[in-house]
Design a protein around this motif. Structure first.
Motif, PDB file in Angstrom:
ATOM      1  N   ILE A  54       6.321-101.606 -61.163  1.00 33.75           N
ATOM      2  CA  ILE A  54       7.593-102.905 -60.870  1.00 33.75           C
ATOM      3  C   ILE A  54       6.587-102.159 -58.878  1.00 33.75           C
ATOM      4  O   ILE A  54       7.919-101.442 -58.000  1.00 33.75           O
ATOM      5  N   LEU A 111       9.532-101.485 -56.346  1.00 34.98           N
ATOM      6  CA  LEU A 111      10.969-100.652 -56.488  1.00 34.98           C
ATOM      7  C   LEU A 111      10.534 -98.543 -56.127  1.00 34.98           C
ATOM      8  O   LEU A 111       8.843 -98.888 -56.665  1.00 34.98           O
ATOM      9  N   GLU A 171      12.710 -94.861 -59.215  1.00 34.62           N
ATOM     10  CA  GLU A 171      13.309 -96.620 -59.656  1.00 34.62           C
ATOM     11  C   GLU A 171      12.705 -96.639 -60.863  1.00 34.62           C
ATOM     12  O   GLU A 171      13.343 -96.548 -61.674  1.00 34.62           O
ATOM     13  N   GLU A 206      13.911 -94.039 -63.608  1.00 32.06           N
ATOM     14  CA  GLU A 206      14.746 -94.990 -64.090  1.00 32.06           C
ATOM     15  C   GLU A 206      15.199 -96.104 -64.299  1.00 32.06           C
ATOM     16  O   GLU A 206      16.052 -95.826 -65.818  1.00 32.06           O
ATOM     17  N   LEU A 207      14.329 -97.294 -64.650  1.00 36.10           N
ATOM     18  CA  LEU A 207      14.641 -98.617 -65.241  1.00 36.10           C
ATOM     19  C   LEU A 207      14.214 -98.167 -66.689  1.00 36.10           C
ATOM     20  O   LEU A 207      15.095 -98.086 -67.513  1.00 36.10           O
ATOM     21  N   LEU A 250      17.146 -96.685 -68.447  1.00 33.63           N
ATOM     22  CA  LEU A 250      18.521 -97.517 -68.741  1.00 33.63           C
ATOM     23  C   LEU A 250      19.242 -98.094 -69.317  1.00 33.63           C
ATOM     24  O   LEU A 250      20.355 -98.143 -69.532  1.00 33.63           O
ATOM     25  N   LEU A 308      20.310-101.970 -60.311  1.00 35.94           N
ATOM     26  CA  LEU A 308      18.831-101.945 -60.279  1.00 35.94           C
ATOM     27  C   LEU A 308      18.542-102.710 -61.310  1.00 35.94           C
ATOM     28  O   LEU A 308      16.738-103.051 -60.909  1.00 35.94           O
ATOM     29  N   ALA A 309      18.671-102.799 -62.779  1.00 39.93           N
ATOM     30  CA  ALA A 309      18.024-103.464 -63.168  1.00 39.93           C
ATOM     31  C   ALA A 309      18.342-104.970 -63.215  1.00 39.93           C
ATOM     32  O   ALA A 309      17.125-106.048 -63.250  1.00 39.93           O
ATOM     33  N   ARG A 340      17.551-106.301 -59.732  1.00 40.70           N
ATOM     34  CA  ARG A 340      16.645-106.191 -59.010  1.00 40.70           C
ATOM     35  C   ARG A 340      15.342-105.917 -59.821  1.00 40.70           C
ATOM     36  O   ARG A 340      14.309-107.368 -59.584  1.00 40.70           O
ATOM     37  N   ALA A 341      15.025-105.312 -60.665  1.00 37.71           N
ATOM     38  CA  ALA A 341      13.767-105.410 -61.782  1.00 37.71           C
ATOM     39  C   ALA A 341      13.441-106.804 -62.415  1.00 37.71           C
ATOM     40  O   ALA A 341      12.796-107.342 -61.766  1.00 37.71           O
TER      41      ALA A 341
END
Lengths: 335, 237, 303
Positions: B88, B91, B95, B98-99, B102, C178-179, C181-182
């Motif tokens: 992405i 980001l 991030e 991290e995604l 998650l 974050l989730a 936005r992603a």
């Protein structure tokens, strides 16, 4: 060769359908009392506006929440022409079509760059802003009070032909021919080459542009045609008695959209059905609430509730509207 | 072990995958090769749940994956790195990583930290650029990031869709050799899809050749490399 | 000078409310690809709930909190009950058409708006009613001079500021943020990361519902409450969102404040009846001069 032939067949078919519609409403009016005759006149008028949405959304996928504002443009044009220049109502209606079409041209030039939610939001803002112009420039548009205009009296040759004509009948006789003509025009448009072009743009802009279709120009043309119809509807609608901001509220725009959606955005038969629903549903509900002796707070809001629910149910269960549902049933019976 | 049996995936009644069956051994790299349009990407996307198969089954050891959602499949330890260095770009690098982990944040916070440290050790350049937006990375770095995003989930099966696409040969060889080492050191199972067969088959245990949605060869990788007639017929080189 | 200050303070406190509305619209547009025209209908409904509670002698603050919670629930309900079933009807012929895919949810949201307005009318009758403010709405005085700002204005600005800070922290510092936005930026990669995009989408609806519910609570002490009161707020919020580029959260907030000042200055220096026209002109200017939004970079999408 075959192309020419098919055009002729289509022309014949749309003529036939327009005439059937004309005769059907006329026959229906003969069974009805004055109130329902007036409702039929309303149906004929609003049908033109609903057709303008079917044309715009059904054929090109663009959504306008401001059709009521364009109706106001048509209504004010005709009212100003009649009161200021004292020309005949019929000529004023025709000129209103052209003025609205011109307005549609500007709108279309702006809207061609917009899609989906942007267009919906912009036209909604327009629906609120246009009537406020009448208040802002009230010396010209006579503000909240508006213009008192009406259909006048039926000409002598018609009374000689039909005998005494009531106000309700006369309003139907004014609106119905325009409705039938609009029906004829829309039926023809959507079956011709330009109709197919519009649908191509609706279904896939990229593919349409690769096929050599000028997307922007197509969108503008759709807007012009749609606005011409809406303007005509607005003129006839206003001449029932009053052209003023309160005659063309935002709710009118939403009501017209509802009619087009519940009938089926792609179907002209659906537009007729949807118009009948929005005009007669409040009456039916009123009868029911009177019969059930429901309190006033409920009976006032029940029509709006039913129309909102109808809109939602249509969109969720069958986005193609009642016309789509019929088609589905017919399809199943064949197999 | 990944077991794919009689898999059929259709798009508008055209069979993109037509009765595919094969197995991928655990802890090894299995490479799927084939020309453009052979159904390689569709195969990976069907395994990861992005496409629904019309019929057939996919099992990972005893677990039936066929009708599970994408999210559930990821949570059973199957991670996909989609085609085109899918990160992405808006980001940051950190991030993106991290995604990937998650969904494990609540159960395995400690392990997640270790996993994150591991991928930064594997690709130190990503650690250096961790605060920058992923969109500013080079093609190779993006691919590394896409793989890292998948790895922090600690998958047992990694599905790699054309990792060398658009990369310089040297960089793609480097990425593939890192994947190879990972396989050997952690017991990760890899299903690698490539158009460029040589490097991909060199590290593989087994090779599968797809053509027009069907398996035309299912051989030990060495034999597939050696069979120049087969490759000439289906890949043109 | 004095009228300038009046306009400035009014613009700031109104702009704060517009910022909330615009934020709510952008959250759902980014998260679910829908411009929710029912948003302020939802807010109107939850404000009526608060008003009903206050009438039943609940305290202002408990009514306030319950209204925010019902805003979240109503938002989630709209998604689960209507929008999700709609988007899963992929095989429907109409939804195969590109433009219809964005048009149909818009129509659905208008249906929701109509239903909510009618229900509010049935439950709470149609006439306007007042809505209380937790702090005095009279002008503040400093020594002998009247300030052009009320205690309530300060309260509005404070609450919105706090909300924006919390929202920023949520989006930049938490995993859920974050989730969100992603999944707005790239649903496929997000799903492949094991995140339930559907639930994230429902959460966007819920947060948007809360934000607009808050806007409803903050605006009605000045405008009174009726089923149609908040329509104007939607229009302004939409314009603010477009000014901000429709995809940027920060842009939407900035757009809200800009609209607040534009409207306040038109009100003070021109006439209130020019407001609609000013909004329309401003919207068209925004669409044609900066379709990517004030904060957007040049390459962004077509409108």
């Amino acid at each position: 060769m075959s192309k020419v032939k098919s055009h002729k067949v289509i022309g014949f078919r749309s003529t036939r359908l327009a005439i059937i519609f004309f005769l059907f409403i006329l026959l229906l009016s003969m069974q009805f009392g004055p109130y329902n005759q007036f409702q039929l006149a309303n149906i004929s008028t609003l049908l033109i506006a609903v057709l303008s949405i079917t044309l715009l959304t059904g054929a090109s996928g663009q959504i306008s929440l401001g059709q009521g504002a364009i109706m106001a443009v048509g209504g004010y044009s005709a009212a100003l022409l009649v009161t200021r220049l004292e020309i005949s109502m019929w000529l004023a209606f025709v000129l209103a079509i052209f003025i609205s079409a011109l307005f549609g041209l500007f709108l279309g030039l702006a809207a061609a760059r917009l899609s989906g939610p942007y267009l919906a939001g912009t036209t909604l803002v327009m629906a609120l802003a246009i009537p406020s112009i009448a208040i802002r420039f009230d010396s010209f548009f006579s503000g909240d009070i508006g213009f008192s205009v009406d259909y006048g009296y039926p000409p002598d040759w018609l009374t000689n032909l039909l005998g005494e004509i009531s106000i309700e009948e006369w309003s139907l006789y004014v609106a119905l021919p325009f409705a039938a003509l609009s029906l004829f025009a829309v039926l023809n448009l959507s079956n011709t080459r330009s109709g197919r072009t519009w649908r191509a743009v609706r279904d896939n802009e990229v593919a349409a542009s690769l096929a050599g279709i000028n997307i922007a120009r197509t969108k503008v043309i759709v807007f012009v045609c749609s606005s011409a119809l809406a303007g005509l509807a607005g003129a006839i609608y206003g001449f029932r008695g009053l052209v003023a901001p309160s005659v063309y509220p935002t709710d009118l725009s939403l009501l017209l959209l509802t009619a087009a959606v519940i009938g089926g955005l792609r179907s002209i038969g659906g537009a007729i059905f949807g118009t009948f629903v929005i005009v007669f549903l409040p009456d039916v509900i009123e009868k029911i609430t009177k019969f059930l002796e429901l309190p006033e707070t409920i009976s006032i809001y029940l029509p709006a509730l039913m129309i909102g629910l109808l809109l939602l149910i249509t969109v969720i269960l069958n986005p193609r509207g009642s016309a789509g549902a019929l088609e589905h049933i017919r399809h199943r019976h064949k197999h | 072990m990944l077991k794919v049996s009689n898999l059929v995936t259709e798009f508008a009644s055209i069979k993109a995958l037509n009765d595919i069956s094969f197995q991928a051994k655990p802890g090894r790299i299995t490479t799927v090769i084939g020309a453009n349009g052979a159904g390689k990407s569709t195969l990976l996307r069907t395994i990861s749940g992005l496409e629904r198969p019309t019929s057939g089954s996919i099992t990972w050891f005893d677990e039936e994956l066929t009708d599970k959602s994408v999210e559930a499949i990821v949570r059973s330890g199957v991670a996909q790195v989609p085609e085109g260095h899918a990160v992405i770009s808006q980001l940051s690098v950190a991030e993106n990583i991290e995604l990937g982990g998650l969904f494990r944040k609540r159960q395995a916070r400690g392990d997640l930290e270790i996993a994150t440290k591991d991928v930064y050790e594997l690709f130190p350049i990503l650690f250096e650029r961790r605060r920058e937006p992923a969109g500013s990375l080079s093609g190779g770095e993006r691919q590394m990031l896409a793989i890292s995003r998948a790895l922090v989930a600690r998958p047992k099966l990694l599905l790699l869709d054309e990792p060398s696409l658009g990369l310089a040969p040297l960089i793609s060889a480097q990425i593939i050799s890192i994947v190879d080492e990972l396989c050997k050191s952690t017991g990760l199972t890899v299903l690698l899809v490539e158009q460029n067969a040589n490097t991909a088959l060199a590290v593989a245990d087994h090779g599968i050749l797809l053509a027009l949605g069907k398996v035309v060869a299912d051989l030990p990788a060495k034999e597939l490399i050696a069979d120049s007639a087969l490759r000439a017929a289906y890949l043109g080189y | 000078m004095n009228s300038f200050l009046t306009a400035f303070f009014a613009g700031t406190s109104q702009g704060a409310i517009y910022a909330l509305v615009s934020l709510g619209l952008v959250l759902v547009w980014r998260g679910a690809g829908v411009v929710n025209f029912a948003q302020m209908g939802q807010a109107m409904f939850t404000t009526y709930i608060a008003s009903q509670l206050i009438q039943n002698e609940y305290s202002y603050w408990s009514a306030f909190v319950i209204a925010l919670i019902s805003g979240a629930l109503l938002g989630a309900l709209v998604d689960l009950g209507i929008m999700r079933p709609l988007s899963s009807r992929k095989n429907s012929l109409l939804l195969n058409s590109q433009s219809m895919r964005t048009t149909i949810p818009v129509i659905a949201s208008l249906g929701i708006l109509g239903v909510l307005k009618a229900l509010a009318g049935i439950f709470w009758a149609g006439e306007e009613r007042g809505f209380p403010a937790p702090v005095p709405t009279t002008g503040l005085r400093l020594g002998n001079t009247d300030l052009a700002i009320t205690g309530f204005d300060l309260f509005v600005i404070g609450v919105v500021f706090l909300t924006l800070v919390l929202t920023t922290i949520f989006f930049t510092r938490t995993g859920m943020g974050l989730a969100m936005r992603a999944s707005a930026l790239n649903p496929e990669v997000t799903r492949l990361s094991g995140i339930r995009v559907g639930s994230v989408r429902t959460l966007s609806w819920a947060i948007s519902g809360t934000a607009s519910s808050l806007a409803g609570l903050l605006v009605t002490p000045k405008t009174n409450l009726s089923p149609n009161t908040l329509d104007l707020l939607l229009i302004v919020g939409f314009t603010a969102a477009v000014v901000g580029g429709l995809t940027s959260l920060a842009g939407s907030v900035l757009g809200g404040f800009i609209l607040g000042y534009v409207i306040a200055f038109v009100n003070v220096y021109s006439a209130p009846e020019n407001v609609f026209l000013a909004i329309l002109i401003f919207l068209l200017l925004a669409l044609f001069l900066r379709p990517q939004g004030i904060l957007g970079s040049k390459e962004v999408r077509r409108v």
